[in-house]
Write a protein that holds these residues in place. Structure first.
Motif, PDB file in Angstrom:
ATOM      1  N   CYS A 114       0.830  -1.208   0.000  1.00  0.00           N
ATOM      2  CA  CYS A 114       0.000   0.000   0.000  1.00  0.00           C
ATOM      3  C   CYS A 114       0.865   1.259   0.000  1.00  0.00           C
ATOM      4  O   CYS A 114       0.521   2.267  -0.633  1.00  0.00           O
ATOM      5  N   ALA A 115       1.984   1.195   0.708  1.00  0.00           N
ATOM      6  CA  ALA A 115       2.888   2.339   0.742  1.00  0.00           C
ATOM      7  C   ALA A 115       3.438   2.643  -0.642  1.00  0.00           C
ATOM      8  O   ALA A 115       3.676   3.800  -0.998  1.00  0.00           O
ATOM      9  N   ALA A 116       3.636   1.599  -1.456  1.00  0.00           N
ATOM     10  CA  ALA A 116       4.223   1.773  -2.786  1.00  0.00           C
ATOM     11  C   ALA A 116       3.202   2.105  -3.861  1.00  0.00           C
ATOM     12  O   ALA A 116       3.558   2.671  -4.897  1.00  0.00           O
ATOM     13  N   SER A 117       1.931   1.790  -3.619  1.00  0.00           N
ATOM     14  CA  SER A 117       0.951   1.933  -4.700  1.00  0.00           C
ATOM     15  C   SER A 117      -0.143   2.952  -4.420  1.00  0.00           C
ATOM     16  O   SER A 117      -0.502   3.737  -5.297  1.00  0.00           O
ATOM     17  N   VAL A 118      -0.666   2.965  -3.212  1.00  0.00           N
ATOM     18  CA  VAL A 118      -1.810   3.821  -2.902  1.00  0.00           C
ATOM     19  C   VAL A 118      -1.380   5.171  -2.343  1.00  0.00           C
ATOM     20  O   VAL A 118      -1.893   6.223  -2.734  1.00  0.00           O
ATOM     21  N   LEU A 119      -0.416   5.160  -1.438  1.00  0.00           N
ATOM     22  CA  LEU A 119      -0.045   6.397  -0.753  1.00  0.00           C
ATOM     23  C   LEU A 119       0.585   7.464  -1.646  1.00  0.00           C
ATOM     24  O   LEU A 119       0.296   8.656  -1.456  1.00  0.00           O
ATOM     25  N   PRO A 120       1.466   7.138  -2.577  1.00  0.00           N
ATOM     26  CA  PRO A 120       2.162   8.210  -3.308  1.00  0.00           C
ATOM     27  C   PRO A 120       1.241   9.238  -3.953  1.00  0.00           C
ATOM     28  O   PRO A 120       1.465  10.448  -3.817  1.00  0.00           O
ATOM     29  N   GLU A 121       0.213   8.789  -4.654  1.00  0.00           N
ATOM     30  CA  GLU A 121      -0.680   9.730  -5.324  1.00  0.00           C
ATOM     31  C   GLU A 121      -1.505  10.531  -4.316  1.00  0.00           C
ATOM     32  O   GLU A 121      -1.743  11.739  -4.516  1.00  0.00           O
ATOM     33  N   LEU A 178      -5.767 -10.988  -3.475  1.00  0.00           N
ATOM     34  CA  LEU A 178      -4.487 -11.639  -3.719  1.00  0.00           C
ATOM     35  C   LEU A 178      -4.522 -12.255  -5.117  1.00  0.00           C
ATOM     36  O   LEU A 178      -5.450 -13.000  -5.447  1.00  0.00           O
ATOM     37  N   LEU A 179      -3.536 -11.924  -5.914  1.00  0.00           N
ATOM     38  CA  LEU A 179      -3.493 -12.361  -7.305  1.00  0.00           C
ATOM     39  C   LEU A 179      -2.399 -13.397  -7.506  1.00  0.00           C
ATOM     40  O   LEU A 179      -1.396 -13.401  -6.779  1.00  0.00           O
ATOM     41  N   VAL A 180      -2.576 -14.239  -8.486  1.00  0.00           N
ATOM     42  CA  VAL A 180      -1.504 -15.149  -8.881  1.00  0.00           C
ATOM     43  C   VAL A 180      -0.776 -14.534 -10.075  1.00  0.00           C
ATOM     44  O   VAL A 180      -1.405 -13.973 -10.986  1.00  0.00           O
ATOM     45  N   THR A 235      10.874 -12.747   1.312  1.00  0.00           N
ATOM     46  CA  THR A 235      10.453 -11.644   2.170  1.00  0.00           C
ATOM     47  C   THR A 235       9.761 -10.549   1.367  1.00  0.00           C
ATOM     48  O   THR A 235       8.759  -9.996   1.794  1.00  0.00           O
ATOM     49  N   TYR A 236      10.286 -10.246   0.200  1.00  0.00           N
ATOM     50  CA  TYR A 236       9.811  -9.095  -0.565  1.00  0.00           C
ATOM     51  C   TYR A 236       9.026  -9.531  -1.803  1.00  0.00           C
ATOM     52  O   TYR A 236       9.388 -10.498  -2.498  1.00  0.00           O
ATOM     53  N   THR A 237       7.974  -8.772  -2.107  1.00  0.00           N
ATOM     54  CA  THR A 237       7.161  -9.069  -3.290  1.00  0.00           C
ATOM     55  C   THR A 237       7.966  -8.895  -4.573  1.00  0.00           C
ATOM     56  O   THR A 237       7.709  -9.586  -5.565  1.00  0.00           O
ATOM     57  N   LEU A 238       8.916  -7.984  -4.574  1.00  0.00           N
ATOM     58  CA  LEU A 238       9.759  -7.801  -5.754  1.00  0.00           C
ATOM     59  C   LEU A 238      10.529  -9.084  -6.076  1.00  0.00           C
ATOM     60  O   LEU A 238      10.651  -9.476  -7.246  1.00  0.00           O
ATOM     61  N   THR A 239      11.016  -9.752  -5.046  1.00  0.00           N
ATOM     62  CA  THR A 239      11.738 -11.009  -5.243  1.00  0.00           C
ATOM     63  C   THR A 239      10.798 -12.091  -5.753  1.00  0.00           C
ATOM     64  O   THR A 239      11.146 -12.866  -6.658  1.00  0.00           O
ATOM     65  N   ALA A 240       9.591 -12.147  -5.188  1.00  0.00           N
ATOM     66  CA  ALA A 240       8.614 -13.141  -5.638  1.00  0.00           C
ATOM     67  C   ALA A 240       8.288 -12.958  -7.113  1.00  0.00           C
ATOM     68  O   ALA A 240       8.215 -13.926  -7.880  1.00  0.00           O
ATOM     69  N   ALA A 241       8.103 -11.708  -7.536  1.00  0.00           N
ATOM     70  CA  ALA A 241       7.798 -11.440  -8.939  1.00  0.00           C
ATOM     71  C   ALA A 241       8.967 -11.833  -9.838  1.00  0.00           C
ATOM     72  O   ALA A 241       8.767 -12.377 -10.932  1.00  0.00           O
ATOM     73  N   LEU A 253       0.581 -12.532  -4.914  1.00  0.00           N
ATOM     74  CA  LEU A 253       0.911 -11.171  -4.501  1.00  0.00           C
ATOM     75  C   LEU A 253      -0.355 -10.347  -4.299  1.00  0.00           C
ATOM     76  O   LEU A 253      -1.358 -10.561  -4.995  1.00  0.00           O
ATOM     77  N   PRO A 254      -0.313  -9.372  -3.384  1.00  0.00           N
ATOM     78  CA  PRO A 254      -1.462  -8.470  -3.226  1.00  0.00           C
ATOM     79  C   PRO A 254      -1.686  -7.659  -4.500  1.00  0.00           C
ATOM     80  O   PRO A 254      -0.727  -7.307  -5.204  1.00  0.00           O
ATOM     81  N   SER A 255      -2.934  -7.326  -4.771  1.00  0.00           N
ATOM     82  CA  SER A 255      -3.231  -6.516  -5.955  1.00  0.00           C
ATOM     83  C   SER A 255      -2.626  -5.124  -5.852  1.00  0.00           C
ATOM     84  O   SER A 255      -2.467  -4.436  -6.862  1.00  0.00           O
ATOM     85  N   THR A 256      -2.303  -4.687  -4.629  1.00  0.00           N
ATOM     86  CA  THR A 256      -1.679  -3.379  -4.450  1.00  0.00           C
ATOM     87  C   THR A 256      -0.183  -3.389  -4.746  1.00  0.00           C
ATOM     88  O   THR A 256       0.437  -2.329  -4.804  1.00  0.00           O
ATOM     89  N   SER A 257       0.408  -4.562  -4.934  1.00  0.00           N
ATOM     90  CA  SER A 257       1.842  -4.624  -5.222  1.00  0.00           C
ATOM     91  C   SER A 257       2.114  -4.086  -6.619  1.00  0.00           C
ATOM     92  O   SER A 257       1.491  -4.543  -7.592  1.00  0.00           O
ATOM     93  N   PRO A 258       3.016  -3.157  -6.780  1.00  0.00           N
ATOM     94  CA  PRO A 258       3.331  -2.637  -8.122  1.00  0.00           C
ATOM     95  C   PRO A 258       3.774  -3.731  -9.083  1.00  0.00           C
ATOM     96  O   PRO A 258       3.555  -3.619 -10.293  1.00  0.00           O
ATOM     97  N   GLU A 259       4.358  -4.818  -8.545  1.00  0.00           N
ATOM     98  CA  GLU A 259       4.897  -5.866  -9.413  1.00  0.00           C
ATOM     99  C   GLU A 259       3.816  -6.572 -10.238  1.00  0.00           C
ATOM    100  O   GLU A 259       4.117  -7.124 -11.302  1.00  0.00           O
ATOM    101  N   VAL A 260       2.566  -6.560  -9.775  1.00  0.00           N
ATOM    102  CA  VAL A 260       1.526  -7.275 -10.530  1.00  0.00           C
ATOM    103  C   VAL A 260       1.183  -6.544 -11.823  1.00  0.00           C
ATOM    104  O   VAL A 260       0.484  -7.101 -12.679  1.00  0.00           O
ATOM    105  N   ARG A 261       1.644  -5.317 -11.990  1.00  0.00           N
ATOM    106  CA  ARG A 261       1.398  -4.553 -13.224  1.00  0.00           C
ATOM    107  C   ARG A 261       2.544  -4.679 -14.212  1.00  0.00           C
ATOM    108  O   ARG A 261       2.557  -4.017 -15.237  1.00  0.00           O
ATOM    109  N   SER A 262       3.505  -5.531 -13.950  1.00  0.00           N
ATOM    110  CA  SER A 262       4.647  -5.699 -14.839  1.00  0.00           C
ATOM    111  C   SER A 262       4.191  -6.213 -16.209  1.00  0.00           C
ATOM    112  O   SER A 262       3.373  -7.134 -16.303  1.00  0.00           O
ATOM    113  N   VAL A 263       4.751  -5.625 -17.261  1.00  0.00           N
ATOM    114  CA  VAL A 263       4.397  -6.057 -18.619  1.00  0.00           C
ATOM    115  C   VAL A 263       4.999  -7.421 -18.936  1.00  0.00           C
ATOM    116  O   VAL A 263       4.634  -8.050 -19.942  1.00  0.00           O
TER     117      VAL A 263
END
Length: 316
Positions: A114-121, A178-180, A235-241, A253-263
């Motif tokens: 959430c800190a990486a996806s929702v809060l910045p904007e 939570l998305l696969v 530990t980190y979603t970036l590593t999982a992706a 991964l949570p839908s709020t993780s920026p990694e789920v939007r990777s092309v």
């Protein structure tokens, strides 16, 4: 402080206003000019100097109708008293500056996704209206967020809903599915409906056991009479992706993780109500909220949904 002067001042009942008056008179060589500089009447300043001299049991000035001169004792004390005045006034200025910055500072403990996806904007929009606002965002695991709120180290937290937090006020924000996530041409790309039992047939990449996402996955598998043993635990979603992108398995991964939007990856929803986290805002019960923090919370209420809905969609 000079070793010869320190014993002299020890235990004496003298005030800062008296010391400041003495330094100002000594600097201007004039009671009239010093009184004007201190916004005092001349008799009031004269009284302060007399009280200082009585408290010290020393004569500090030689006075006549035309001149004001320091005595030997006055010259001895002047550099010491100047340091006292400068140090205290400098400390007050620094303290006021710190208080002004702290008054505009908002401290948030938040789940990393959430800190990486929702809060910045939301922060960007808030600072457009309140440019004096500054932020400390502590991204942390769910239990750490709750601990930071309880300790009072942050104004509020954003974490997963729990029952039984009697000492915390909790406000629902949104559901975080939570998305696969897997690389293109994975067999799951051809599956119309992904269920927990479908996932059980593939190697899984999961976050560590103390993460809220992992807890939700474990509960969902257990509700379907299954246990889960990940092929990779991170530990980190970036590593999982990254591991999913390397073809080592299917990441959850949570839908709020920026990694789920990777092309470079495909993200799909799971047809199971357990594959979700309920995100809440928490704060200490019965503790007043600072105005600027309360204003930011209101901004989260107003803009949170629009910020999330504006992000690119994932595959159903």
């Amino acid at each position: 402080m000079d070793d010869r002067v320190a014993p002299l001042l020890n235990g004496l009942r003298i005030t800062f206003s008296q010391i400041r008056g003495f330094v100002t008179v000594a600097s201007t060589n004039s009671f009239r000019q010093a009184a004007e500089a201190l916004n005092l009447s001349q008799p009031a300043l004269t009284s302060r100097i007399q009280q200082l001299e009585e408290g010290l049991e020393l004569r500090l000035f030689d006075r006549n109708t035309r001149t004001v001169e320091l005595t030997d004792a006055g010259r001895e004390l002047l550099p010491v008293f100047m340091r006292i005045v400068n140090d205290l006034e400098g400390a007050v200025i620094n303290a006021r500056d710190h208080a002004a910055r702290a008054g505009g500072m908002i401290r948030v403990a938040c789940l990393p996704s959430c800190a990486a996806s929702v809060l910045p904007e939301i922060i960007r929009r808030f600072r457009a209206d309140r440019p004096e606002a500054t932020f400390v965002v502590e991204d942390a695991m769910d239990e750490q967020v709750r601990a930071r709120v309880r300790s009072g180290d942050v104004d509020f937290g954003i974490c997963v809903r729990h029952d039984g937090d009697a000492d915390l006020d909790s406000e629902d924000l949104f559901q975080d599915d939570l998305l696969v996530v897997f690389r293109p041409r994975h067999p799951l790309s051809e599956v119309e409906r992904i269920t927990v039992r479908t996932l059980a047939r593939y190697p899984l990449i999961l976050t560590c056991r103390n993460s809220s996402a992992r807890a939700a996955v474990d509960r969902a598998f257990a509700a379907n009479g299954l246990s889960v043993t990940p092929a990779c635990e991170v530990t980190y979603t970036l590593t999982a992706a990254a591991l999913a992108g390397a073809g080592l398995g299917v990441a959850v991964l949570p839908s709020t993780s920026p990694e789920v939007r990777s092309v470079h990856l495909v993200a799909r929803q799971v047809d199971d109500p357990g594959f979700a986290r309920h995100i809440v805002l928490i704060r200490r019960r019965s503790v007043p909220m600072r105005r600027i923090a309360a204003a930011f919370i209101e901004s989260i209420r107003v803009h949170g949904d629009s910020v999330r809905s504006s992000r690119p969609a994932v595959s159903e």
